[in-house]
Design a protein around this motif. Structure first.
Motif, short mmCIF file in Angstrom:
data_model
loop_
_atom_site.label_atom_id
_atom_site.label_comp_id
_atom_site.label_asym_id
_atom_site.label_seq_id
_atom_site.Cartn_x
_atom_site.Cartn_y
_atom_site.Cartn_z
N LYS A 69 64.51 1.63 24.13
CA LYS A 69 63.61 0.75 24.89
C LYS A 69 64.34 0.14 26.09
O LYS A 69 63.78 0.04 27.17
N ARG A 72 64.46 2.53 28.81
CA ARG A 72 63.17 2.66 29.52
C ARG A 72 63.09 1.60 30.63
O ARG A 72 62.51 1.85 31.68
N TYR A 76 62.53 2.44 34.52
CA TYR A 76 61.51 1.80 35.35
C TYR A 76 62.11 1.34 36.68
O TYR A 76 61.55 1.58 37.75
N ASN A 126 52.36 4.83 30.44
CA ASN A 126 53.83 4.95 30.37
C ASN A 126 54.48 3.94 31.29
O ASN A 126 55.45 3.29 30.93
N GLN A 127 53.96 3.82 32.52
CA GLN A 127 54.52 2.86 33.46
C GLN A 127 54.33 1.44 32.96
O GLN A 127 55.20 0.60 33.12
N ASN A 129 54.19 0.48 29.81
CA ASN A 129 55.17 0.29 28.75
C ASN A 129 56.57 0.08 29.34
O ASN A 129 57.30 -0.81 28.92
N ASP A 130 56.94 0.92 30.31
CA ASP A 130 58.25 0.79 30.94
C ASP A 130 58.39 -0.56 31.64
O ASP A 130 59.44 -1.19 31.60
N GLN A 133 59.15 -3.17 29.13
CA GLN A 133 60.57 -3.13 28.75
C GLN A 133 61.44 -3.73 29.85
O GLN A 133 62.41 -4.43 29.56
N TYR A 134 61.09 -3.46 31.10
CA TYR A 134 61.82 -4.05 32.22
C TYR A 134 61.76 -5.58 32.13
O TYR A 134 62.78 -6.26 32.26
#
Length: 161
Positions: A69, A72, A76, A126-127, A129-130, A133-134
């Motif tokens: 994670k 990720r 990003y 996906n973006q 989620n990323d 995480q960022y």
């Protein structure tokens, strides 16, 4: 004989070392556009080399889900650098002093943090989620310490492996 994976790790370590130097130099001369650019360039190279190394080790079964994670979040940041043409930078300089000066005078140590990228449009899940995480692992965190952390988790002598 050195493996390809070792060479990518070495490249990341070299770029990370250059980033440390660039940040130290930029903190000594806060108004130098050239030194600010050097921080950006060094950060860009460091992230790219980190992800090049990650591509070679991410399938290791001993790497934790939490570490994946975190990576990720770095992916990003890398994608924003590659695809957001109006993005000024992914780093923010914090600290120092500003005007008007108030007393008692308090001058915070200058540090470089990951930018708040909330204003950038995200399209796919996906973006999204990323981006989450960022925000969790990088946003407004000190750049050097976050890179030290991930190095300790995915490097050849890492905790996860």
């Amino acid at each position: 004989m050195e493996s390809t994976t070792d060479r990518f790790w070495s490249s990341f370590q070299n770029n990370f070392s250059n980033l440390r130097i660039a940040i130290e130099e930029a903190c000594e001369d806060l108004n130098s556009p050239g030194k600010k650019q050097k921080v950006f360039d060094s950060l860009n190279n460091t992230i790219h080399s980190l992800l090049d190394y990650w591509e070679r080790v991410k399938k290791d079964s001993n790497i934790s889900a939490e570490t994946k994670k975190k990576m990720r979040a770095f992916a990003y940041a890398n994608n924003k650098l590659k695809h957001e043409y109006d993005l000024v930078s992914i780093e923010d300089r914090k600290g120092g002093f500003s005007f008007p000066i108030t007393f008692p005078l308090k001058i915070e140590k200058v540090r470089y943090e990951w930018s708040d990228l909330d204003y950038i449009h995200r399209e796919s899940s996906n973006q999204k989620n990323d981006f989450q995480q960022y925000c969790r692992f990088l946003k407004q965190k000190e750049i050097i310490s976050s890179l030290e952390d991930i190095s300790s988790l995915i490097g050849p002598d890492s905790k996860d492996k």
